[in-house]
Write a protein that holds these residues in place. Structure first.
Motif, PDB file in Angstrom:
ATOM      1  N   MET A   1     -50.904 117.690  87.891  1.00 49.27           N
ATOM      2  CA  MET A   1     -50.121 116.126  88.035  1.00 49.27           C
ATOM      3  C   MET A   1     -49.915 115.839  89.550  1.00 49.27           C
ATOM      4  O   MET A   1     -50.257 116.813  90.674  1.00 49.27           O
ATOM      5  N   ASP A   2     -49.922 114.581  89.785  1.00 52.36           N
ATOM      6  CA  ASP A   2     -49.797 113.996  91.224  1.00 52.36           C
ATOM      7  C   ASP A   2     -48.482 114.160  91.491  1.00 52.36           C
ATOM      8  O   ASP A   2     -47.381 114.846  90.800  1.00 52.36           O
ATOM      9  N   CYS A   3     -47.862 113.643  92.581  1.00 57.54           N
ATOM     10  CA  CYS A   3     -46.699 114.041  93.308  1.00 57.54           C
ATOM     11  C   CYS A   3     -45.427 112.966  92.995  1.00 57.54           C
ATOM     12  O   CYS A   3     -44.520 112.558  93.667  1.00 57.54           O
ATOM     13  N   LEU A   4     -45.770 112.259  91.653  1.00 53.09           N
ATOM     14  CA  LEU A   4     -44.686 111.245  91.399  1.00 53.09           C
ATOM     15  C   LEU A   4     -43.294 112.062  91.101  1.00 53.09           C
ATOM     16  O   LEU A   4     -43.134 113.283  90.949  1.00 53.09           O
ATOM     17  N   ASN A   5     -42.161 111.213  91.470  1.00 53.82           N
ATOM     18  CA  ASN A   5     -41.041 111.899  91.429  1.00 53.82           C
ATOM     19  C   ASN A   5     -40.379 112.528  90.119  1.00 53.82           C
ATOM     20  O   ASN A   5     -39.962 113.487  90.047  1.00 53.82           O
TER      21      ASN A   5
END
Length: 208
Positions: free
Chosen positions: A89-93
């Protein structure tokens, strides 16, 4: 099992005010530029990297922390025989949220003291939560793509297929129809098109 996961929010349910004029020899399809906007839907999708199939797709009005929790919880339940899970996954909160930490800790044999969000322990901050989620000794391990490099996540390739094959040229009369068509496309893709993506980028610098 390895899954590539991301969200695609703000998918517009656009209805063309006039039908397309079909193509004929020497003339491409002509489309009406005016449309009626019926709102948006958010898609959360998980790609099984080994098979190339969409393991789970969730379409709803929002993509909150609770939405992600429900999606990942369902994904794990549907694949509960796996000894280990890797999520890319990306670093989205929301990907580094309290809900994700609790999902990961619930898979461990021994109970883990998580602390309190914003105060102490594993839940104290996004940094401490990310450290816990990326721990390779856990049954659920999250692999975060580097900042500004979410394109490395394979689910982005599938999102581009969804746009080209369905969303770009379709007309939707409602959000419900948009949701149904997306889920139908997922089923069609899994049965007729799915195969593992073959990487062609070899890590060479993109600039001289």
């Amino acid at each position: 099992m390895t899954f590539s996961l991301d969200e695609m929010p703000g998918i517009q349910a656009l209805e063309r005010t006039m039908p397309d004029i079909p193509m004929k020899p020497g003339r491409p399809v002509k489309r009406e530029f005016e449309y009626i906007r019926h709102g948006t839907q958010a898609l959360i999708a998980s790609l099984n990297v080994a098979s190339g199939q969409i393991a789970k797709a969730t379409v709803d009005n929002t993509r909150t922390e609770k939405d992600l929790e429900a999606h990942v919880s369902g994904l794990l339940e549907e694949n509960n025989a796996a000894k280990k899970y890797h999520l890319v996954m990306d670093c989205l909160n929301t990907h580094q949220s309290e809900a994700m930490v609790r999902l990961a800790s619930a898979l461990e044999e021994e109970q883990i003291e998580l602390g309190a969000k914003g105060k102490r322990g594993i839940l104290k901050s996004m940094v401490t939560r990310a450290e816990f989620l990326t721990n390779p000794s856990h049954r659920l391990v999250v692999h975060f793509t580097p900042k500004h490099c979410s394109w490395l996540n394979q689910i982005e390739l599938w999102f581009s297929i969804l746009v080209r094959k369905l969303l770009r040229r379709a007309s939707f009369k409602s959000q419900a129809q948009l949701k149904r068509r997306i889920l139908e496309f997922v089923e069609y893709f899994n049965h007729t098109m799915a195969k593992p993506f073959k990487w062609t980028y070899r890590g060479k610098p993109l600039v001289a």
